[in-house]
Design a protein around this motif. Sequence first.
Motif, PDB file in Angstrom:
ATOM      1  N   ALA A  53      -4.556  -5.131  13.245  1.00 16.04           N
ATOM      2  CA  ALA A  53      -4.039  -4.486  12.214  1.00 16.04           C
ATOM      3  C   ALA A  53      -2.849  -4.929  11.763  1.00 16.04           C
ATOM      4  CB  ALA A  53      -3.888  -2.836  12.910  1.00 16.04           C
ATOM      5  N   ASP A  54      -1.994  -5.540  12.719  1.00 22.54           N
ATOM      6  CA  ASP A  54      -0.737  -5.953  12.025  1.00 22.54           C
ATOM      7  C   ASP A  54      -0.858  -7.466  11.360  1.00 22.54           C
ATOM      8  OD1 ASP A  54       1.049  -4.107  13.297  1.00 22.54           O
ATOM      9  OD2 ASP A  54       1.406  -5.260  15.091  1.00 22.54           O
ATOM     10  N   VAL A  55      -1.842  -8.113  11.878  1.00 23.03           N
ATOM     11  CA  VAL A  55      -2.365  -9.576  11.293  1.00 23.03           C
ATOM     12  C   VAL A  55      -2.786  -9.120   9.875  1.00 23.03           C
ATOM     13  CG1 VAL A  55      -3.944 -11.493  11.445  1.00 23.03           C
ATOM     14  CG2 VAL A  55      -2.490 -10.869  13.449  1.00 23.03           C
ATOM     15  N   ALA A  56      -3.768  -8.092   9.751  1.00 22.85           N
ATOM     16  CA  ALA A  56      -4.207  -7.742   8.473  1.00 22.85           C
ATOM     17  C   ALA A  56      -2.877  -7.486   7.495  1.00 22.85           C
ATOM     18  CB  ALA A  56      -5.035  -6.583   8.480  1.00 22.85           C
ATOM     19  N   GLY A  57      -1.976  -6.667   8.111  1.00 17.14           N
ATOM     20  CA  GLY A  57      -0.696  -6.088   7.110  1.00 17.14           C
ATOM     21  C   GLY A  57       0.076  -7.483   6.899  1.00 17.14           C
ATOM     22  N   LEU A  58      -0.207  -8.527   7.350  1.00 16.69           N
ATOM     23  CA  LEU A  58       0.367  -9.610   6.921  1.00 16.69           C
ATOM     24  C   LEU A  58       0.086 -10.404   5.734  1.00 16.69           C
ATOM     25  CD1 LEU A  58       0.887 -11.524  10.464  1.00 16.69           C
ATOM     26  CD2 LEU A  58       2.808 -10.306   9.211  1.00 16.69           C
ATOM     27  N   VAL A  59      -1.304 -10.231   5.662  1.00 19.46           N
ATOM     28  CA  VAL A  59      -1.813 -10.877   4.496  1.00 19.46           C
ATOM     29  C   VAL A  59      -2.596  -9.917   3.448  1.00 19.46           C
ATOM     30  CG1 VAL A  59      -2.406 -12.940   6.004  1.00 19.46           C
ATOM     31  CG2 VAL A  59      -4.262 -11.202   5.870  1.00 19.46           C
ATOM     32  N   ASP A  60      -3.079  -8.831   3.963  1.00 14.81           N
ATOM     33  CA  ASP A  60      -3.689  -7.919   2.996  1.00 14.81           C
ATOM     34  C   ASP A  60      -2.743  -7.502   1.663  1.00 14.81           C
ATOM     35  OD1 ASP A  60      -5.785  -8.050   4.344  1.00 14.81           O
ATOM     36  OD2 ASP A  60      -6.020  -6.047   5.098  1.00 14.81           O
ATOM     37  N   HIS A  61      -3.152  -7.782   0.480  1.00 17.80           N
ATOM     38  CA  HIS A  61      -2.461  -7.243  -0.581  1.00 17.80           C
ATOM     39  C   HIS A  61      -1.221  -7.485  -0.736  1.00 17.80           C
ATOM     40  CE1 HIS A  61      -6.141  -4.997  -1.050  1.00 17.80           C
ATOM     41  NE2 HIS A  61      -5.755  -4.241   0.178  1.00 17.80           N
ATOM     42  N   ARG A  62      -0.639  -8.811  -0.328  1.00 17.11           N
ATOM     43  CA  ARG A  62       0.587  -9.119  -0.507  1.00 17.11           C
ATOM     44  C   ARG A  62       0.684 -10.525  -1.791  1.00 17.11           C
ATOM     45  NH1 ARG A  62       3.836  -9.789   4.878  1.00 17.11           N
ATOM     46  NH2 ARG A  62       5.213 -11.072   3.611  1.00 17.11           N
ATOM     47  N   TRP A  63       1.808 -10.577  -2.059  1.00 19.11           N
ATOM     48  CA  TRP A  63       1.948 -11.459  -3.400  1.00 19.11           C
ATOM     49  C   TRP A  63       2.466 -12.671  -2.791  1.00 19.11           C
ATOM     50  CZ3 TRP A  63      -0.059  -9.989  -7.674  1.00 19.11           C
ATOM     51  CH2 TRP A  63      -0.262  -8.500  -7.900  1.00 19.11           C
ATOM     52  N   GLU A  64       2.980 -12.891  -1.445  1.00 17.16           N
ATOM     53  CA  GLU A  64       3.515 -13.897  -0.999  1.00 17.16           C
ATOM     54  C   GLU A  64       2.991 -14.025   0.504  1.00 17.16           C
ATOM     55  OE1 GLU A  64       8.195 -12.874  -0.007  1.00 17.16           O
ATOM     56  OE2 GLU A  64       7.505 -13.199  -2.118  1.00 17.16           O
ATOM     57  N   ALA A  65       2.971 -15.424   0.810  1.00 13.86           N
ATOM     58  CA  ALA A  65       2.524 -15.596   2.218  1.00 13.86           C
ATOM     59  C   ALA A  65       3.425 -15.011   3.191  1.00 13.86           C
ATOM     60  CB  ALA A  65       2.282 -16.965   2.589  1.00 13.86           C
ATOM     61  N   ALA A  66       3.058 -14.580   4.298  1.00 15.93           N
ATOM     62  CA  ALA A  66       4.058 -14.002   5.475  1.00 15.93           C
ATOM     63  C   ALA A  66       4.855 -14.956   5.865  1.00 15.93           C
ATOM     64  CB  ALA A  66       3.136 -13.376   6.531  1.00 15.93           C
ATOM     65  N   THR A  67       6.088 -14.741   6.350  1.00 14.36           N
ATOM     66  CA  THR A  67       6.869 -15.849   6.999  1.00 14.36           C
ATOM     67  C   THR A  67       6.717 -16.093   8.246  1.00 14.36           C
ATOM     68  OG1 THR A  67       8.416 -14.244   7.521  1.00 14.36           O
ATOM     69  CG2 THR A  67       8.813 -15.041   5.212  1.00 14.36           C
TER      70      THR A  67
END
Length: 138
Positions: A53-67
Amino acid sequence: MVDRPTAVWRANVARDAAELATGVIGPEEAVSARLWPDEMIRATDAVLDGFEADVAGLVDHRWEAATDTEVLEVVERTVRALNAVNNQFHGAAYETDERELLCEYIDRVLGAAGIEADELARRNGLLSGDITGPWRDW
């Protein structure tokens, strides 16, 4: 979806139970349930649920890449939770084979989300192939 180590452990427990029931192996050979008790598998699955779930939150529906910091915080939180599970079982839940499967699983889940674990490690001065190392007790 990435196969979990817990699926391997459950399959081994089921195989031993079936072989014991049919007399293929004796009780002394049916060790899987002692190696991977159901309570440990369930606790590990709960941690892995949170990780996915945390990994999905890093990439789902984000405008910029996770740091890198965001990704490493997820890895650290997961590893520390796995440390707690290991401690519940007196430091014996995750031995060498389990450690390798868990580390590979973490890398594969990140990879499936488009996060290259080896590159992440390199950029952050961690050992390639083991981004769990700084926090892992198992």
